[in-house]
Write an enzyme that holds these catalytic residues in place. Sequence first.
Site, PDB file in Angstrom:
ATOM      1  N   VAL B  65       0.816  -1.228   0.000  1.00  0.00           N
ATOM      2  CA  VAL B  65       0.000   0.000   0.000  1.00  0.00           C
ATOM      3  C   VAL B  65       0.849   1.276   0.000  1.00  0.00           C
ATOM      4  CG1 VAL B  65      -2.094  -0.976   1.009  1.00  0.00           C
ATOM      5  CG2 VAL B  65      -0.270  -0.118   2.525  1.00  0.00           C
ATOM      6  N   ASN B  91      -7.488  -0.850   5.919  1.00  0.00           N
ATOM      7  CA  ASN B  91      -7.216  -1.715   7.070  1.00  0.00           C
ATOM      8  C   ASN B  91      -5.726  -2.012   7.266  1.00  0.00           C
ATOM      9  OD1 ASN B  91      -7.874  -3.932   9.104  1.00  0.00           O
ATOM     10  ND2 ASN B  91      -6.839  -5.079   7.490  1.00  0.00           N
ATOM     11  N   SER B 143      -7.693   3.320  16.237  1.00  0.00           N
ATOM     12  CA  SER B 143      -7.463   2.412  17.367  1.00  0.00           C
ATOM     13  C   SER B 143      -7.822   3.155  18.638  1.00  0.00           C
ATOM     14  CB  SER B 143      -5.995   1.985  17.420  1.00  0.00           C
ATOM     15  OG  SER B 143      -5.699   1.398  18.671  1.00  0.00           O
ATOM     16  N   TYR B 156       2.824   4.248  17.403  1.00  0.00           N
ATOM     17  CA  TYR B 156       1.591   3.628  16.905  1.00  0.00           C
ATOM     18  C   TYR B 156       0.373   4.480  17.293  1.00  0.00           C
ATOM     19  CZ  TYR B 156      -1.986   0.062  16.074  1.00  0.00           C
ATOM     20  OH  TYR B 156      -3.083  -0.615  15.620  1.00  0.00           O
ATOM     21  N   ALA B 158       0.297   7.677  17.907  1.00  0.00           N
ATOM     22  CA  ALA B 158       0.306   8.902  17.097  1.00  0.00           C
ATOM     23  C   ALA B 158      -0.217   8.626  15.691  1.00  0.00           C
ATOM     24  CB  ALA B 158       1.712   9.471  17.025  1.00  0.00           C
ATOM     25  N   SER B 159       0.184   7.487  15.139  1.00  0.00           N
ATOM     26  CA  SER B 159      -0.266   7.174  13.773  1.00  0.00           C
ATOM     27  C   SER B 159      -1.776   6.956  13.740  1.00  0.00           C
ATOM     28  CB  SER B 159       0.473   5.948  13.225  1.00  0.00           C
ATOM     29  OG  SER B 159       0.028   4.744  13.817  1.00  0.00           O
ATOM     30  N   LYS B 160      -2.298   6.284  14.748  1.00  0.00           N
ATOM     31  CA  LYS B 160      -3.741   6.018  14.753  1.00  0.00           C
ATOM     32  C   LYS B 160      -4.542   7.266  15.144  1.00  0.00           C
ATOM     33  CE  LYS B 160      -3.727   1.813  13.249  1.00  0.00           C
ATOM     34  NZ  LYS B 160      -4.323   1.515  11.933  1.00  0.00           N
ATOM     35  N   ILE B 189      -8.220  -6.634  20.182  1.00  0.00           N
ATOM     36  CA  ILE B 189      -8.827  -7.610  19.271  1.00  0.00           C
ATOM     37  C   ILE B 189      -7.866  -8.778  19.103  1.00  0.00           C
ATOM     38  CG2 ILE B 189      -9.880  -7.968  17.002  1.00  0.00           C
ATOM     39  CD1 ILE B 189     -11.280  -5.805  18.767  1.00  0.00           C
TER      40      ILE B 189
END
Lengths: 80, 248
Positions: B65, B91, B143, B156, B158-160, B189
């Site tokens: 991607v 996703n 998230s 992670y 920060a990215s979400k 999950i």
Amino acid sequence: MTNQEKYNKAFMTALEITEGQLSGLKYQEIEAWDSVGHMGLVAALEDAFDIMMDTDDIIDLSSYEKGMEILSREEYGIVF
Amino acid sequence: MGLLEHKVCLVTGAGRGIGAETVRKFAEEGAAVYGTARTEGTLDARFAELAGQYHTPVVPLYFDVTDEAAAKRAVMQIRKEQGRLDVLVNNAGIMQDNVIGMIGYDLMRAVFDVNVFAVISMTQLAVKLMGRQGSGSVINLSSIVGLDGAAGQAVYSASKGAVAALTKAASKELSPKGIRVNAVAPGLIDTDLLRVIGEKRIEENLSHVRMGRLGRPEDVAGVITFLASDMSGYVTGKIIGVDGDFQV
């Protein structure tokens, strides 16, 4: 319809201008070719030639003449 | 009639976990589904099985991607084969992190390349088709840590968090074109991605989930299906938590 005619028609339809306004036309020179009009123009060109333009090329599409230069590249392969 | 009959959907990161279950659920609801993975051939057998089971096209696409040119070719393929794209599920994501003081630029770039920049890029490509249709639904994977943060997961999180902000900004820009943009914010999950943090931390975190269990991929895929369907036709710019009341 020739590629030149398709190209001109895309500009004229998307920006609602006449053929006489095409030569020398630059991005943001007329009200219709603002950022929103730009995306409509890109969509019209993509539909006309069945292509999908790269983001960098969309950003680089700064004039009527520049658009022909971009679409003439090997990646798109459109001959004017 | 399924919830997604006559819809053409693209799901990135479709090889496992939430992505794989979303592809299955979409097919079950009657959509023509395209799913992506990086490694050639990995989706073939499962997708063929789903196509046979649900009598709908389930098509694998193999590309990274973060490769914009490859992503463009994939969207072009969908355009040629289906003539439209109704749903994009962003996703694909990676979870890599380190404690503050040990976060290198390579790590930051790797996480943001996949979790944020590729989401923007895929959205731009999908919107080209959706804009012409005057309709579409983009569903991003944020998230719970993107909303609330988590110790040891600065990058992670920060990215979400960026995905959540992107979702809201894009929804404002695209709603006049009839394109909805929403996100789900999963909690704990039970996927391979979660297992990265280790069993001990999973158990510790589980004590903060008031529903007392890990979420299942189908819990998230159900909400994604709702957002993909016309049942959510007046919903945009929303970040929907799927976390069993997890208190981070």
